[in-house]
Design a protein around this motif. Structure first.
Motif, short mmCIF file in Angstrom:
data_model
loop_
_atom_site.label_atom_id
_atom_site.label_comp_id
_atom_site.label_asym_id
_atom_site.label_seq_id
_atom_site.Cartn_x
_atom_site.Cartn_y
_atom_site.Cartn_z
N HIS A 65 0.83 -1.20 0.00
CA HIS A 65 0.00 0.00 0.00
C HIS A 65 0.87 1.25 0.00
O HIS A 65 0.65 2.19 -0.77
N ALA A 66 1.89 1.25 0.86
CA ALA A 66 2.79 2.40 0.95
C ALA A 66 3.48 2.61 -0.40
O ALA A 66 3.62 3.74 -0.88
N THR A 103 1.03 3.89 -3.08
CA THR A 103 0.70 5.30 -2.84
C THR A 103 1.84 6.18 -3.33
O THR A 103 1.63 7.18 -4.01
N GLN A 141 1.86 6.01 -7.24
CA GLN A 141 0.57 6.16 -7.91
C GLN A 141 0.16 4.94 -8.73
O GLN A 141 -0.16 5.02 -9.91
N ILE A 173 -4.92 0.90 -6.50
CA ILE A 173 -5.15 0.10 -5.30
C ILE A 173 -6.54 -0.50 -5.41
O ILE A 173 -7.52 0.22 -5.65
#
Ligand code: ANZ
Length: 828
Positions: A345-346, A349, A352, A355
């Motif tokens: 997830h990190a 993010t 870009q 998700i």
């Protein structure tokens, strides 16, 4: 008879007596007593000698060993030396001496220090891992491993420590540094001996089950083995006819895999890397190798320009390179599921990347085709079935555990019993053992990069067989080798036909209790368990596990004093005023801190100094009184004085001519009628001390013994029998003073084998009565309490009683009246 307690007069005398009479020699294996094997983690005999941490564990085991002997056990309680290792080699370079001589001198010093503590070891079983009659059998076990295919040579990426010019085991490297010295460590490929500990991964995991070990150690071993059940899933490459296989523990999340990540230096990169991205990826990998061991940086990565096809969604997903994926684990490649994995997830993010969530807040599958609506477990099973059926993947179990890198480029270790025919290793025969360490003049690697043994004479280096010449293996075994089986050698330390005889092994079986520091929770304890299991499979030992019960003693910290400049002060250069520390010179205010003992902080306590001032019994007693054995706790010099005063009191009570307690002829038979209260206290004490010793809770026992002597002090006459029983209970803790008192009381036989007292069950129970709880005179509740309960204690019980609390509600108590032996009444 001395009326003042003088430990220096007593202690040496008894140590000599024990030695001369071989008081603590283990009985032969045909003894009809039950056996008890109690073991300390043997020390590395370092140049700085014993520190107060050593006697902590040693005293604990000694108390138990002594009590067990008195309880009728045949006790094996040995001591020896874990004597190979790097510090002796470094000292050899520094001091221009042979490591063997340095080690021998250190052992002599350690032994002298340990003997001053009155520990009841059977010294006839002393062993030393660096002596040929011991390491011969370490080499012998290694040959067995070669024989079983459990030792093999491999070109492996190793932790190379340039400063020490040697490789290190994974366990010896933390945050890219050698834990012993702090020297930086880098990766290199080298041909090394490996031991196949991974073949025992499941056994090492499963057999933790039946062990009486601290929960945290079991947890640490489980984590180190790191068994993970999941799946291998193949992701086809776009525009390419090969695929990348990932390892995942969450196969049910494939529909949510929106990108892939491969580890830097993953071989697949050669195939997938797109020309336009080549330079960027190579730059990234180069930078990672430079600081690859520094885990502090943020999640970073680069895009390879290539895409793989998600085998379930059939969508192309980008392939990235990042060092949060490790080459040595799983397949070195992952499917990234940013909707359900934090790291992914990190990363998504930051770069870009889409998700996608594939499980809702009720943990039901969504946006996952045929999985929709299923629970996680159902989805996992269904997906695994689907993957297998369509040959997209399969169930897979992985382990974090790696095979054990067993070569060191050092001198002071066991030589391998191996020669080479070209590249092919030839194990020597058991009859060639021991392969002795040859004398050499310098302990650094040779100029052409060979390990120190490359400096030996040709006599040693080259082995002639059938007219051919075979060069020897120049590496040595790691320090862990000798400690993998030393507990077995203690069973039969002088056997020159085998590492140990089967009859001895069958008699002693497992170590019943093993005590040592938490620093060995993984490495030593895992390695020893592994060797033991190999020996078990060879039919050489009769139990699957070596150590039935394990206990870790806590660390003893030091109190250090520092001024505002950060300068440390020695305790003798400090004065206390109004409870605050100041430097004697200059009267600077200081702050005191509890820290790990270290020379640079001037807070190291030398056990010898404590013995000189207060005696070994006081040192032993203090170390057990400091707090729970497993707790981390600071050394407090006033505490030693406290236990010394207690011993003083015990001595006075034994020899004081004014009350003449030791001959108390008035009351030679201990009985209820003469001293009902004291008799009850004594029996409670017997019960408590017996229980506490079994459960390694020494501090509470000592507190009770102190209370007991205070009560004894108030008697005008003490019964001899009562006092003898008390001295017997105290003797495992403070053996010298107790032997002396025992002798003074006219006993001819040594206390060491006196039968352990058994509590009189009728006398133990406290006398009790029903204490009635009232509010405004109305009976609400009651409690069973001791006859002599103090008023405060009774009031507390009253106020904590649930019925009273309920009836009282918010009402204010005006008065609380205690009617002794009857009731408590609250006026509200
Ligand atoms: C997809 C996924 C989704 C994952 C999810 C986790 C959570 P343990 O439990 O430690 O075995 N992984 C696999 N190989 C890796 C490697 N070489 N370096 C870094 N991470 C790696 O961890 C297994 C999980 O760690 C695997 O499952 C994989 O991410 C990641 F919601 O796959 B998982």
């Amino acid at each position: 008879m001395a009326h003042v307690y003088q430990p220096d007069r007593i202690e040496q005398k008894w140590q000599k007596t024990w030695e001369a009479q071989q008081t603590f020699k283990t009985l032969p294996e045909n003894s009809d007593k039950p056996k008890y094997y109690i073991l300390d983690m043997f020390p590395y005999p370092s140049g700085s000698g014993l520190h107060v941490g050593h006697p902590e564990g040693y005293t604990a085991t000694d108390i138990i060993a002594r009590a067990k002997r008195m309880q009728g056990y045949n006790v094996l309680h040995p001591m020896g030396w874990d004597a190979f290792g790097l510090p002796a080699e470094r000292a050899a370079v520094r001091e221009q001496k042979h490591p063997a001589d340095i080690t021998q001198a250190n052992i002599a010093n350690f032994k002298k220090q340990i003997k001053r503590l009155g520990l009841s070891y059977d010294w006839s079983r002393e062993i030393c891992t660096s002596s040929p009659d011991y390491y011969r059998w370490t080499q012998w076990i290694f040959l067995k491993m070669v024989d079983k295919g459990l030792a093999y040579l491999a070109d492996v990426p190793v932790n190379w420590c340039p400063a020490q010019a040697t490789v290190l085991a994974n366990e010896e490297v933390v945050d890219g540094k050698y834990v012993e010295t702090g020297d930086p460590v880098e990766q290199r490929n080298m041909r090394q001996w490996m031991l196949k500990i991974t073949a025992y991964a499941d056994a090492l995991l499963d057999d933790l089950e039946g062990l009486d070990w601290p929960e945290n150690v079991i947890e640490m071993q489980k984590n180190w083995i790191g068994k993970s059940q999941g799946a291998h899933i193949h992701f086809p490459l776009q525009d390419h006819d090969s695929s990348i296989t990932v390892f995942t523990t969450r196969p049910e999340t494939v529909f949510g895999a929106t990108f892939m990540v491969v580890a830097p230096h993953h071989p697949i990169l050669e195939h997938v890397l797109q020309p336009a991205h080549k330079a960027a990826v190579q730059d990234y990998c180069a930078q990672i190798s430079q600081d690859h061991l520094d885990h502090s940086h943020e999640k970073t990565g680069v895009f390879t320009g290539a895409y793989a096809i998600n085998p379930l969604t059939k969508q192309p997903i980008p392939i990235w390179v990042s060092d949060y994926v490790k080459l040595g684990y799983g397949t070195g490649a992952i499917m990234a599921v940013p909707g359900h994995d934090e790291r992914d997830h990190a990363f998504a993010t930051a770069y870009q990347i889409p998700i996608k969530e594939v499980f809702d807040e009720h943990n039901k599958a969504v946006a996952s085709g045929f999985l929709d609506g299923l629970s996680i477990d159902q989805a996992k099973d269904t997906m695994l079935e689907h993957l297998t059926q369509h040959q997209l993947g399969s169930a897979k179990t992985t382990y974090k555990l790696r095979d054990w890198l067993f070569s060191r480029q050092r001198y002071w270790g066991e030589p391998f019993p191996v020669v080479y025919d070209g590249d092919v290793p030839l194990p020597l025969s058991q009859d060639d053992l021991p392969i002795l360490l040859p004398p050499i003049q310098a302990y650094k690697p040779t100029e052409d990069g060979k390990p120190p043994l490359g400096r030996a004479d040709d006599d040693w280096l080259l082995v002639q067989r059938d007219g051919k010449v075979f060069p020897r293996e120049l590496n040595t075994m790691p320090q862990w080798a000798g400690s993998c089986w030393y507990y077995l050698r203690y069973m039969d330390p002088h056997n020159d036909k085998a590492p140990f005889g089967p009859d001895k092994e069958q008699y002693w079986g497992q170590v019943d209790l093993y005590v040592g520091g938490l620093e060995h929770a993984v490495s030593h304890l895992l390695y020893a368990r592994f060797w033991h299991k190999v020996l078990y499979d060879l039919g050489l030992v009769s139990h699957k596990e070596p150590f039935k019960k394990l206990f870790n003693q806590g660390m003893i910290l030091g109190v250090s004093y520092k001024d505002d400049q950060g300068k440390y002060y020695h305790t003798q250069d400090i004065i206390h005023q109004a409870g605050k520390p100041f430097s004697k010179q200059g009267h600077k205010p200081l702050t005191s801190m509890v820290e790990k003992m270290s020379k640079s902080k001037l807070n190291v306590i030398n056990p010898d100094d404590v013995v000189n001032e207060y005696g070994a019994d006081a040192l032993r007693l203090y170390e057990m009184f400091m707090g729970p054995l497993e707790a981390t706790k600071p050394w407090q010099s006033e505490g030693v004085k406290g236990v010394y005063n207690f011993l003083q009191r015990v001595w006075q009570l034994s020899v004081d001519p004014t009350t003449d307690k030791q001959s108390a002829s008035l009351d030679d038979h201990l009985n209820m009628d003469a001293h009902p209260k004291l008799y009850q206290r004594l029996n409670q004490l017997i019960e408590k001390v017996t229980y506490d010793i079994e459960h390694l809770k020494f501090n509470t026992s000592i507190a009770k013994m102190m209370e007991f002597t205070n009560e004894c002090k108030q008697q005008s006459v003490l019964s001899t029998e009562l006092w003898k029983t008390f001295i017997t209970l105290l003797s495992p803790f403070a053996p010298h003073i107790c032997e002396e008192i025992w002798q003074i009381m006219g006993n001819k036989k040594q206390l060491a084998y006196q039968a352990w007292p058994i509590a009189d069950p009728n006398a133990v129970a406290e006398e009790t009565f029903n204490l009635v709880f009232c509010i405004n005179g109305k009976r609400i509740s009651q409690a069973t309490v001791a006859t002599d309960i103090a008023d405060d204690e009774a009031k507390t019980l009253f106020l904590e009683d649930p019925k009273i609390i309920k009836v009282l509600a918010d009402r204010h108590i005006k008065k609380l009246i205690v009617v002794k032996q009857k009731l408590i009444n609250a006026v509200v």
